[in-house]
Design a protein around this motif. Structure first.
Motif, mmCIF file in Angstrom:
data_model
loop_
_atom_site.group_PDB
_atom_site.id
_atom_site.type_symbol
_atom_site.label_atom_id
_atom_site.label_comp_id
_atom_site.label_asym_id
_atom_site.label_seq_id
_atom_site.Cartn_x
_atom_site.Cartn_y
_atom_site.Cartn_z
ATOM 1 N N THR A 2 4.323 -9.163 2.900
ATOM 2 C CA THR A 2 3.363 -8.359 2.152
ATOM 3 C C THR A 2 2.305 -9.268 1.559
ATOM 4 O O THR A 2 2.542 -10.440 1.295
ATOM 5 C CB THR A 2 4.058 -7.554 1.029
ATOM 6 O OG1 THR A 2 4.666 -8.491 0.128
ATOM 7 C CG2 THR A 2 5.104 -6.614 1.598
ATOM 8 N N GLU A 5 -2.755 -7.506 -2.840
ATOM 9 C CA GLU A 5 -4.170 -7.164 -2.677
ATOM 10 C C GLU A 5 -5.048 -7.710 -3.788
ATOM 11 O O GLU A 5 -6.258 -7.791 -3.634
ATOM 12 C CB GLU A 5 -4.356 -5.644 -2.551
ATOM 13 C CG GLU A 5 -4.041 -4.868 -3.794
ATOM 14 C CD GLU A 5 -2.568 -4.494 -3.949
ATOM 15 O OE1 GLU A 5 -2.235 -3.854 -4.945
ATOM 16 O OE2 GLU A 5 -1.744 -4.864 -3.099
ATOM 17 N N LEU A 27 -12.906 -4.097 7.131
ATOM 18 C CA LEU A 27 -11.557 -4.471 6.711
ATOM 19 C C LEU A 27 -10.597 -3.552 7.445
ATOM 20 O O LEU A 27 -10.693 -2.325 7.324
ATOM 21 C CB LEU A 27 -11.378 -4.297 5.196
ATOM 22 C CG LEU A 27 -9.956 -4.463 4.681
ATOM 23 C CD1 LEU A 27 -9.488 -5.906 4.845
ATOM 24 C CD2 LEU A 27 -9.854 -4.021 3.233
ATOM 25 N N THR A 28 -9.704 -4.137 8.239
ATOM 26 C CA THR A 28 -8.709 -3.372 8.970
ATOM 27 C C THR A 28 -7.336 -3.664 8.375
ATOM 28 O O THR A 28 -6.994 -4.832 8.138
ATOM 29 C CB THR A 28 -8.706 -3.748 10.468
ATOM 30 O OG1 THR A 28 -10.016 -3.520 10.993
ATOM 31 C CG2 THR A 28 -7.694 -2.924 11.238
ATOM 32 N N VAL A 29 -6.578 -2.625 8.130
ATOM 33 C CA VAL A 29 -5.235 -2.754 7.575
ATOM 34 C C VAL A 29 -4.258 -2.165 8.585
ATOM 35 O O VAL A 29 -4.478 -1.063 9.104
ATOM 36 C CB VAL A 29 -5.110 -2.020 6.222
ATOM 37 C CG1 VAL A 29 -3.693 -2.117 5.682
ATOM 38 C CG2 VAL A 29 -6.116 -2.575 5.234
ATOM 39 N N THR A 30 -3.187 -2.902 8.868
ATOM 40 C CA THR A 30 -2.189 -2.452 9.827
ATOM 41 C C THR A 30 -0.816 -2.434 9.164
ATOM 42 O O THR A 30 -0.422 -3.399 8.511
ATOM 43 C CB THR A 30 -2.148 -3.386 11.055
ATOM 44 O OG1 THR A 30 -3.457 -3.430 11.640
ATOM 45 C CG2 THR A 30 -1.150 -2.909 12.086
ATOM 46 N N ASN A 31 -0.117 -1.334 9.325
ATOM 47 C CA ASN A 31 1.256 -1.216 8.851
ATOM 48 C C ASN A 31 2.136 -1.923 9.871
ATOM 49 O O ASN A 31 2.239 -1.492 11.024
ATOM 50 C CB ASN A 31 1.642 0.259 8.719
ATOM 51 C CG ASN A 31 3.036 0.436 8.167
ATOM 52 O OD1 ASN A 31 3.954 -0.298 8.519
ATOM 53 N ND2 ASN A 31 3.192 1.436 7.317
ATOM 54 N N SER A 37 -2.870 1.775 11.965
ATOM 55 C CA SER A 37 -3.903 1.011 11.273
ATOM 56 C C SER A 37 -5.071 1.910 10.899
ATOM 57 O O SER A 37 -5.223 3.017 11.415
ATOM 58 C CB SER A 37 -4.388 -0.150 12.144
ATOM 59 O OG SER A 37 -5.060 0.340 13.286
ATOM 60 N N TYR A 39 -9.300 1.444 8.951
ATOM 61 C CA TYR A 39 -10.289 0.471 8.523
ATOM 62 C C TYR A 39 -11.341 1.123 7.635
ATOM 63 O O TYR A 39 -11.508 2.331 7.623
ATOM 64 C CB TYR A 39 -10.951 -0.222 9.717
ATOM 65 C CG TYR A 39 -11.851 0.672 10.544
ATOM 66 C CD1 TYR A 39 -13.202 0.791 10.243
ATOM 67 C CD2 TYR A 39 -11.347 1.393 11.613
ATOM 68 C CE1 TYR A 39 -14.030 1.611 10.991
ATOM 69 C CE2 TYR A 39 -12.161 2.207 12.370
ATOM 70 C CZ TYR A 39 -13.501 2.318 12.062
ATOM 71 O OH TYR A 39 -14.317 3.112 12.802
#
Length: 122
Positions: A2, A5, A27-31, A37, A39
């Motif tokens: 993790t 942030e 900004l791309t966030v992927t689980n 994901s 963005y």
């Protein structure tokens, strides 16, 4: 793992962006568990610096005629911003001769103004 942030930052060094160019930041966030994901994206244009003008201070002739020799007029000309930041606003400060930093400055006008002429009294 993790990521906290509160510790993630994008830092752009001064003068790293070309003036007048539009940049897109994504900004791309992927689980990691599911692979899902998403963005967010923002576009920003690096502003072109305003051109410098000049400012001059003169006694306020109307106040002088009324007997007040402490009134002055600050007039600024030829400042321009060629982008969409128009109109420019002006704010003026007085610094005491013994002041050591901008924290010691006293505003001559209490809010930015669109007028390029500022009347003040010392």
């Amino acid at each position: 793992g993790t990521v906290d942030e509160r510790q993630v930052s994008l830092v752009i060094e001064p003068y790293a962006l070309a003036l007048g160019v539009t940049y897109v930041f994504r900004l791309t966030v992927t689980n990691e568990a599911t692979g899902a994901s998403g963005y967010a994206e923002v576009a920003a244009t690096a502003d072109i610096r305003p051109t410098a003008g000049t400012c001059a201070v003169a006694p306020d002739v109307d106040a002088l005629a009324a007997g007040d020799a402490r009134a002055f007029v600050l007039t600024c000309t030829n400042f321009d911003d060629f982008s969409t930041d128009r109109p420019l606003t002006f704010r003026a400060f007085r610094r005491a001769p013994n002041a050591t930093s901008a924290a010691d400055d006293f505003p001559l006008n209490f809010a930015p103004t669109l007028a390029n002429v500022i009347r003040f009294t010392l």
